[in-house]
Design an enzyme around this catalytic site. Sequence first.
Site, short mmCIF file in Angstrom:
data_model
loop_
_atom_site.label_atom_id
_atom_site.label_comp_id
_atom_site.label_asym_id
_atom_site.label_seq_id
_atom_site.Cartn_x
_atom_site.Cartn_y
_atom_site.Cartn_z
CG ASN A 6 -28.57 78.54 51.63
OD1 ASN A 6 -27.88 78.60 50.63
ND2 ASN A 6 -29.26 77.44 51.94
CG ASP B 237 -29.60 72.51 58.51
OD1 ASP B 237 -29.48 71.47 57.81
OD2 ASP B 237 -28.64 73.22 58.85
CE LYS C 194 -48.33 89.10 49.07
NZ LYS C 194 -48.46 90.31 48.29
CG PHE D 118 -18.61 70.72 49.94
CD1 PHE D 118 -18.55 69.59 49.13
CD2 PHE D 118 -17.79 71.81 49.62
CE1 PHE D 118 -17.70 69.55 48.03
CE2 PHE D 118 -16.95 71.78 48.52
CZ PHE D 118 -16.90 70.64 47.73
CE LYS E 36 -21.61 70.24 60.02
NZ LYS E 36 -21.55 71.55 59.38
CE LYS F 146 -24.30 65.83 58.05
NZ LYS F 146 -25.10 66.84 57.35
#
Length: 402
Positions: free
Chosen positions: A211, A280, A290, A325, A339, A343
């Site tokens: 990401n 995730d 490869k 975050f 969250k 958490k």
Amino acid sequence: MSYTIQGKHIVLGVTGGIAAYKSVELLRLLVKEGTTVRVIMTENACNFVGPMTFEALSRQRVCRTLFETTDEAAVQHIHWAQEAQAVVIAPATANIIGKLAGGIADDALSTFMLAVTCPVLFCPAMNSDMYASQAVQRNLRILKEFGHVLLEPDAGELACGTTGPGRLPDPPVILNAVQGLFAPKDFAGKNVMVTAGPTREAIDPVRFISNPSSGKMGYAIARAAAHRGAAVTLISGPTALTPPPGVRFVPVTSAADMAAAVLSELDRQQVVIKTAAVADFRPAVVSPLKVKKEQAELTLSLERTQDILKAVGARKRRNQILVGFAAETHDMERSATGKLKSKQLDLIVGNLIGSADAGFCADTNRATFYYKDGTSEKIDLMSKADLAHLLLDRVAGIKTED
Ligand code: CTP
């Protein structure tokens, strides 16, 4: 009150050592950070670098002597000393260190220094035998007793041909130490763990899923915590950033690597701040070779990675503070507070991503802090460095059950 150096008045004292050329780059970095810098040079320093260079970069007259003819110059050293919010002497020769330890004022810089009341950073640079000498070591101890901050010289090859401690650290390291002068030391004695950056989940040896996290927010928090006296462990996925000086850096690649590093370091931490954008999902099968396009299937089968923060929340001791975050594109309050609960966090920082001035790669951020007691606090757009300090202010205010 901002703990960052933007807008601050700084005096740069340059004394006569080969390393004076590095002070030019330090000045450039200070100016780039938005500070106003006045430069005072000793006569010997002018033999190494011309004052014109410093004048051009600081856009201020360089002070070299007490005996200038203008009215302004007559009391300039007192005026500058009153105005300065921090002083950095780089390089600091054995001579200036000795003079200031002894209270001698026989030129512009040493006279100015006697009138200074703000924080001072000394960056000694000299031959390693001179540095190790009893006189210099005694004088450095005296400067420390006066409350001044010393930046240890680097070890390495010196201009005189010998190798050992005595090199002026690189300008970004000095800049970091100057920034540290403005921070309170309220995290002294605390261990703080910060995770940052993206993770990479391998598809084969040359491809991965990831990401766009830049790591900037996490690195800013690690830097700010170190400035505030914490022993910081920064566990980071791959980024283009240089780890802040003075921080224990643990580079990782995948979510599984990050989980292993976080869980092995967890018990000794008082504060854990998880800014990392952990993937995730990861490919269910990683090809050892490869994958050739002729053989590739068009669907990639994925499996869930471990939710590291959830595992940390489940293992959390009552005297640990846990901060998460949540980068969201919509429905921020509901997702972030969900969250926070699932958490077992003390605080979660919600970010609405999607605008150029906040979120993944920006230097600024806009956030909302959601607390365990159900309250929240909307934070205006500010630099990630300022946001890092604000977050640490709030963390410092959280009471834990010991
Ligand atoms: N996090 C984590 N491990 C994961 C995923 C997330 O530790 N496998 C942490 C992040 O570091 C962050 C917080 O959990 O502090 C929230 O991450 P985010 O990606 O916003 O939430 P998710 O729990 O992954 O939920 P979703 O992606 O469905 O919004």
